[in-house]
Design a protein around this motif. Structure first.
Motif, PDB file in Angstrom:
ATOM      1  N   GLN A 170     -30.834  54.469 -26.933  1.00  0.00           N
ATOM      2  CA  GLN A 170     -30.756  54.279 -25.367  1.00  0.00           C
ATOM      3  C   GLN A 170     -29.331  54.242 -24.754  1.00  0.00           C
ATOM      4  OE1 GLN A 170     -33.235  50.519 -25.190  1.00  0.00           O
ATOM      5  NE2 GLN A 170     -35.002  51.745 -24.481  1.00  0.00           N
ATOM      6  N   ILE A 171     -29.294  54.688 -23.669  1.00  0.00           N
ATOM      7  CA  ILE A 171     -27.759  54.251 -22.891  1.00  0.00           C
ATOM      8  C   ILE A 171     -28.023  52.952 -21.925  1.00  0.00           C
ATOM      9  CG2 ILE A 171     -26.395  55.211 -21.275  1.00  0.00           C
ATOM     10  CD1 ILE A 171     -27.120  58.040 -22.381  1.00  0.00           C
ATOM     11  N   SER A 172     -27.188  52.348 -21.992  1.00  0.00           N
ATOM     12  CA  SER A 172     -27.229  51.203 -20.874  1.00  0.00           C
ATOM     13  C   SER A 172     -25.728  51.098 -20.454  1.00  0.00           C
ATOM     14  CB  SER A 172     -27.732  49.637 -21.549  1.00  0.00           C
ATOM     15  OG  SER A 172     -26.851  49.551 -22.630  1.00  0.00           O
ATOM     16  N   HIS A 173     -25.718  50.332 -19.402  1.00  0.00           N
ATOM     17  CA  HIS A 173     -24.549  50.022 -18.561  1.00  0.00           C
ATOM     18  C   HIS A 173     -23.537  51.390 -18.324  1.00  0.00           C
ATOM     19  CE1 HIS A 173     -25.369  46.223 -20.832  1.00  0.00           C
ATOM     20  NE2 HIS A 173     -24.895  45.567 -19.617  1.00  0.00           N
ATOM     21  N   PHE A 189     -13.215  61.254 -27.162  1.00  0.00           N
ATOM     22  CA  PHE A 189     -13.911  60.031 -27.369  1.00  0.00           C
ATOM     23  C   PHE A 189     -13.871  59.575 -28.947  1.00  0.00           C
ATOM     24  CE2 PHE A 189     -16.871  63.477 -28.708  1.00  0.00           C
ATOM     25  CZ  PHE A 189     -17.526  63.042 -29.713  1.00  0.00           C
ATOM     26  N   MET A 190     -14.141  58.301 -29.273  1.00  0.00           N
ATOM     27  CA  MET A 190     -13.914  57.941 -30.497  1.00  0.00           C
ATOM     28  C   MET A 190     -15.225  58.345 -31.394  1.00  0.00           C
ATOM     29  SD  MET A 190     -10.758  56.258 -30.708  1.00  0.00           S
ATOM     30  CE  MET A 190     -10.875  55.226 -32.034  1.00  0.00           C
ATOM     31  N   ARG A 200     -22.975  49.975 -29.370  1.00  0.00           N
ATOM     32  CA  ARG A 200     -21.539  50.468 -29.428  1.00  0.00           C
ATOM     33  C   ARG A 200     -21.228  50.812 -28.170  1.00  0.00           C
ATOM     34  NH1 ARG A 200     -21.612  52.889 -34.959  1.00  0.00           N
ATOM     35  NH2 ARG A 200     -21.658  51.330 -36.085  1.00  0.00           N
ATOM     36  N   SER A 201     -19.877  50.475 -27.703  1.00  0.00           N
ATOM     37  CA  SER A 201     -19.304  50.967 -26.573  1.00  0.00           C
ATOM     38  C   SER A 201     -18.652  52.318 -26.889  1.00  0.00           C
ATOM     39  CB  SER A 201     -18.133  49.969 -26.089  1.00  0.00           C
ATOM     40  OG  SER A 201     -17.255  50.346 -25.106  1.00  0.00           O
ATOM     41  N   VAL A 202     -18.884  53.411 -25.716  1.00  0.00           N
ATOM     42  CA  VAL A 202     -18.432  54.685 -26.034  1.00  0.00           C
ATOM     43  C   VAL A 202     -17.176  54.655 -25.058  1.00  0.00           C
ATOM     44  CG1 VAL A 202     -18.969  57.148 -25.932  1.00  0.00           C
ATOM     45  CG2 VAL A 202     -20.619  55.439 -26.668  1.00  0.00           C
ATOM     46  N   MET A 203     -16.197  55.139 -25.458  1.00  0.00           N
ATOM     47  CA  MET A 203     -14.870  55.301 -24.685  1.00  0.00           C
ATOM     48  C   MET A 203     -14.756  56.748 -24.524  1.00  0.00           C
ATOM     49  SD  MET A 203     -13.037  52.371 -23.882  1.00  0.00           S
ATOM     50  CE  MET A 203     -11.191  52.845 -23.937  1.00  0.00           C
ATOM     51  N   ASP A 244      -6.786  58.625 -17.936  1.00  0.00           N
ATOM     52  CA  ASP A 244      -7.691  57.328 -17.899  1.00  0.00           C
ATOM     53  C   ASP A 244      -8.602  57.426 -19.181  1.00  0.00           C
ATOM     54  OD1 ASP A 244      -6.981  56.524 -15.497  1.00  0.00           O
ATOM     55  OD2 ASP A 244      -8.744  57.034 -14.455  1.00  0.00           O
ATOM     56  N   ALA A 245      -8.854  56.224 -19.695  1.00  0.00           N
ATOM     57  CA  ALA A 245      -9.841  56.137 -20.808  1.00  0.00           C
ATOM     58  C   ALA A 245     -10.626  55.033 -20.438  1.00  0.00           C
ATOM     59  CB  ALA A 245      -8.958  55.619 -22.100  1.00  0.00           C
ATOM     60  N   VAL A 246     -11.867  54.919 -20.485  1.00  0.00           N
ATOM     61  CA  VAL A 246     -12.650  53.850 -20.102  1.00  0.00           C
ATOM     62  C   VAL A 246     -14.117  53.824 -20.930  1.00  0.00           C
ATOM     63  CG1 VAL A 246     -12.208  53.973 -17.592  1.00  0.00           C
ATOM     64  CG2 VAL A 246     -14.214  55.137 -18.314  1.00  0.00           C
ATOM     65  N   SER A 247     -14.539  52.464 -21.085  1.00  0.00           N
ATOM     66  CA  SER A 247     -16.021  52.345 -21.562  1.00  0.00           C
ATOM     67  C   SER A 247     -16.812  52.865 -20.680  1.00  0.00           C
ATOM     68  CB  SER A 247     -16.015  50.927 -21.948  1.00  0.00           C
ATOM     69  OG  SER A 247     -17.180  50.820 -22.495  1.00  0.00           O
ATOM     70  N   LEU A 248     -17.365  54.080 -20.951  1.00  0.00           N
ATOM     71  CA  LEU A 248     -18.402  54.703 -19.991  1.00  0.00           C
ATOM     72  C   LEU A 248     -19.749  54.085 -20.374  1.00  0.00           C
ATOM     73  CD1 LEU A 248     -18.175  57.060 -17.857  1.00  0.00           C
ATOM     74  CD2 LEU A 248     -18.847  58.573 -19.536  1.00  0.00           C
ATOM     75  N   MET A 249     -20.311  53.847 -21.444  1.00  0.00           N
ATOM     76  CA  MET A 249     -21.348  53.268 -21.438  1.00  0.00           C
ATOM     77  C   MET A 249     -21.677  52.620 -22.836  1.00  0.00           C
ATOM     78  SD  MET A 249     -23.299  56.911 -22.523  1.00  0.00           S
ATOM     79  CE  MET A 249     -21.738  58.013 -22.270  1.00  0.00           C
ATOM     80  N   LEU A 250     -22.935  51.728 -23.000  1.00  0.00           N
ATOM     81  CA  LEU A 250     -23.088  51.314 -24.320  1.00  0.00           C
ATOM     82  C   LEU A 250     -24.336  52.197 -24.974  1.00  0.00           C
ATOM     83  CD1 LEU A 250     -23.140  47.495 -23.337  1.00  0.00           C
ATOM     84  CD2 LEU A 250     -21.316  48.963 -24.428  1.00  0.00           C
TER      85      LEU A 250
END
Length: 189
Positions: free
Chosen positions: A168-171, A124-125, A143-146, A182-188
């Protein structure tokens, strides 16, 4: 959590299964202590502990006291076993503890062990998990967490959790499958 084991008589080794879990690097190792309880009416003597398979990634330490006597009702820590992440795969075997019991069947105690070695990591970044705040001022930053799968096998991310109530975690989509690479935006956050 509390573990309670009820036993009557005999010689008992804990843990019953030495589970080294998953090691993700050839440099990683995991150690566990073995404990023996003597519930026999007579003292016993620990004579030897060895791995019949002679797995080169398994190290037995702390068993320097050949002939260690264990009195009735006593519990002793008698060896520290360590597994090193050598080659990948699911490894299993059994340690054998030899005691001076006159009954040949109970003179050898088998202690199974297992380890899973799978090289890789989840990436992750780091800068996406840092937040700056001004004292006394309430701000909202999103922030988007990849997450990237650096393992050679698919990974499923079941849940995401942050203990700090300031975040808080969303999305987040439960049970997200990440294929190798794979690298994906897992959550905000």
């Amino acid at each position: 959590p509390v573990d309670i084991m009820v036993t009557k008589g005999g010689v008992h080794v804990t843990p019953e299964l030495v589970d080294f879990q998953t090691l993700v690097s050839p440099l990683q190792s995991r150690s566990m202590w073995l404990t023996l309880t003597n519930l026999n009416p007579k003292p016993i003597e620990l004579l030897s502990l060895y791995d019949p398979k002679q797995d080169p990634n398994l190290h037995i330490g702390g068993f320097d006291q050949k002939g260690l006597n264990v009195m009735p009702g006593a519990t002793v820590r008698f060896a520290k076993v360590t597994y090193h992440g050598g080659g990948e795969g699911v490894m299993q075997g059994k340690l054998q503890l030899i005691i001076n019991d006159t009954d040949a069947v109970s003179a050898t105690l088998d202690i199974p062990y297992k380890a899973r070695v799978l090289f890789g990591s989840l990436g992750f970044m780091n800068d996406k998990t840092k937040f700056q705040s001004t004292p006394g001022k309430i701000t909202t930053t999103l922030r988007s967490v990849m997450i990237s799968n650096n393992f050679s096998v698919p990974i499923v991310v079941h849940t995401a959790k942050i203990d700090d109530p300031s975040f808080q975690i969303s999305h987040f989509t439960p049970n997200t499958l990440l294929q190798p690479g794979d690298a994906v935006s897992l959550m905000l956050v």
